[in-house]
Design an enzyme around this catalytic site. Structure first.
Site, short mmCIF file in Angstrom:
data_model
loop_
_atom_site.label_atom_id
_atom_site.label_comp_id
_atom_site.label_asym_id
_atom_site.label_seq_id
_atom_site.Cartn_x
_atom_site.Cartn_y
_atom_site.Cartn_z
CG HIS A 85 -25.68 -13.35 20.85
ND1 HIS A 85 -26.59 -14.35 21.02
CD2 HIS A 85 -25.65 -12.68 22.03
CE1 HIS A 85 -27.10 -14.28 22.24
NE2 HIS A 85 -26.54 -13.27 22.87
CG HIS A 119 -24.78 -10.37 11.69
ND1 HIS A 119 -25.56 -10.73 12.76
CD2 HIS A 119 -24.44 -9.07 11.90
CE1 HIS A 119 -25.71 -9.70 13.58
NE2 HIS A 119 -25.05 -8.67 13.08
CB THR A 130 -29.97 -7.05 13.27
OG1 THR A 130 -28.62 -7.29 13.68
CG2 THR A 130 -30.01 -5.98 12.20
#
Ligand SMILES: *[C@@H]1O[C@H](CO)[C@@H](O)[C@H](O)[C@H]1NC(C)=O
Ligand SMILES: *[C@@H]1O[C@H](CO)[C@@H](O)[C@H](O)[C@H]1NC(C)=O
Length: 505
Positions: free
Chosen positions: A84, A111, A216
């Site tokens: 991820h 991210h 998140t």
């Protein structure tokens, strides 16, 4: 007999379970997270958009102070690809010292966008997305032994968020970016020499956004005290493209190769929250917050005070957003300025203003009632544990053959408690749903009167907004700019959602 889930008492709190597969795209994408991780569809989720009308200047927010961030190059850190994100483990002697508890570091991760779409930060500022975002994750080490014990507690985590934009080359990021080709595939890990982690943060640690939010990524527990720095750091285009193209979300042995990029979650609902800011320059007509002391008085009034009084004069203390005249907000500010408050005075005032713990229960003879749900928020150390809440709700729903209601039921249980805690910390407005829960035990007539006044005030507000919407040039009496309209309108409407999920026994 009506049963509400709010009377669940939490005792045990097992470790967070490791869960099912999730991704950012495809059948296991964001839209489906809440089917396996119900908190992802629940309250107080992150990220959010830092819109100007959500910001409240708080002059008491101190600069962030970090300790032991300058790691020795003799030390080794684990750099990994978890499918991820890219994740760097951090030693727990690194910590944040400027929060009410000590928050010790656990890891940092990123991210980012993709080579074709350069924007991939999670938080946005007035709708603007940065190229990427770094999260330095810390856990409350005063209260919990490690991050797995802290992750599902309401006060478990504190994350430092750093916006990343494309610009000058960043030598600090290259300290570990240069190794990412060694972790191209999911679950790969390597050891890298440690470095000065402070150099990854922006130069100024005194300008930031602060709000109550969540992880998140699944399981999305609303356990995070967020600090997002105002000023971004830069990395070069070359550094960004290396990050955006080097990694795969798939395992080395998988036949289908899935690139790892665009790993950011979409924006979440505000849920009555506000965003405190430690800065005010460059912002127009910004509201200040009312002190925790005033907020506690409001809650006291709701629990034991004169509700008729609140229904009349105090209505806009409860829901300042509905305030009809700009003057009301001014009055609020003036009271606040009479005394600057700090953690210390806050504690002092709290201890001098005890809410009776037997509120509304003293008259019941013989029968022992459970502790009211709000005592956790009003008391100092009774925490919320999200894993045991989830287990209790599953259990209750099974009993009533209503398992499909998991996301709604959990939100129902968690929201008033989170909202009350956040309100008392000045990081939310009081929500109507919470007010209703608080006055549930009060005498019926008084509560009904207050409820009617609130509903009327909200309807007035909605009508005004609809009028303004139809005729944008009309002079407004609220003193808000036109730009604030869509958001206020939406939040006023949300008050008409069903307020409680109840089961008939
Ligand atoms: C970090 O520590 C090293 C020694 O381990 C020292 O040489 C360096 O100046 C320190 N950096 C900062 C910014 O304090
Ligand atoms: C965290 O602490 C708990 C309780 O002390 C312990 O049972 C658990 O094994 C620890 N977990 C990790 C990952 O260290």
């Amino acid at each position: 007999m009506t049963i509400t889930l709010l009377f669940i008492i939490f005792i045990a709190c097992p470790l967070a379970s490791t869960g099912a597969k999730w991704t950012y795209n495809g059948p296991d994408g964001e839209h489906d997270w809440s089917s396996k991780y119900p908190f992802c569809g629940g309250a107080f989720q992150s990220p959010i958009d830092f819109q100007t009308q959500l910001l409240r200047y708080d002059p008491t927010l101190p600069p962030i102070q970090v300790q032991n961030y300058n790691l020795s190059t003799n030390e080794q850190l684990t750099l990994g690809n978890n499918g991820h994100s890219v994740l760097l483990s951090l030693p727990s002697n690194m910590y944040i010292s400027s929060l009410p508890h000590r928050y010790s570091a656990a890891q940092l991760h990123f991210h980012w966008g993709s080579s074709s779409l350069l924007t991939g930060s999670e938080h946005t500022v007035n709708g603007n997305r940065f190229a990427g975002e770094m999260h330095v994750v810390h856990f409350n080490s005063d209260k919990y032994p490690n991050i797995s014990m802290a992750v599902d507690k309401h006060d478990g985590l504190a994350v430092l968020g750093v916006f990343i934009e494309i610009g000058e080359f960043n030598p600090a990021f290259d300290k570990f970016f240069k190794y990412i080709n060694g972790i191209k595939y999911r679950d790969q890990k390597i050891q890298v020499p440690a470095f000065n982690v402070r150099a990854l943060l922006p130069a100024r640690l005194d300008e930031y956004y602060r709000y109550d939010g969540s992880l998140t990524t699944p399981p999305c527990y609303p356990s995070v005290l967020w600090t997002v720095f105002r000023k971004p750091v830069t990395i070069s285009r070359k550094q960004f493209l290396a990050l955006a193209t080097a990694l795969y979300a798939s395992y080395a042995q998988d036949s289908a190769i899935v690139p790892l990029h665009g790993n950011y979650r979409k924006l979440q609902l505000t849920d009555s929250r506000v965003v405190l800011v430690s800065f005010k320059d460059g912002l127009h007509s910004i509201f200040s917050v009312a002190s925790p002391f005033q907020r506690k008085q409001v809650i006291q009034k709701l629990l034991v005070g004169d509700l008729a009084d609140l229904a009349d004069e105090g209505l806009y203390q409860l829901l300042p957003k509905l305030s009809p005249q700009p003057g009301v907000d001014k009055k609020w500010k003036k009271t606040k300025n009479q005394g600057q408050w700090s953690q210390a005075t806050q504690k002092h005032q709290w201890s001098n203003n005890k809410v009776p713990s037997n509120t509304g229960y003293s008259s019941s003879i013989g029968k022992k009632k459970p502790t009211p749900w709000y005592m956790g928020a009003l008391g100092t150390d009774k925490g919320m544990c999200f894993v045991s809440l989830e287990e209790n709700v599953i259990h209750q729903l099974e009993r009533y053959h209503a398992k499909g209601l998991m996301v709604e039921a959990l939100r129902e249980v968690v929201f008033p408690d989170l909202n009350l805690r956040s309100y008392l910390n000045c990081r939310s407005d009081l929500d109507l749903q919470t007010i209703r829960q608080l006055i549930k035990e009060r005498s019926r007539d008084e509560a009904v009167e207050l409820e009617q006044s609130l509903t009327k005030a909200m309807l007035r507000q909605i009508r005004r907004q609809i009028k303004r919407h139809r005729n944008p040039n009309m002079e407004t009496t609220t003193g808000h700019s036109q730009a604030t309209f869509p958001k206020d309108y939406n939040s006023a409407l949300t008050y008409h959602r069903p307020q409680r999920v109840e089961w008939e026994d």
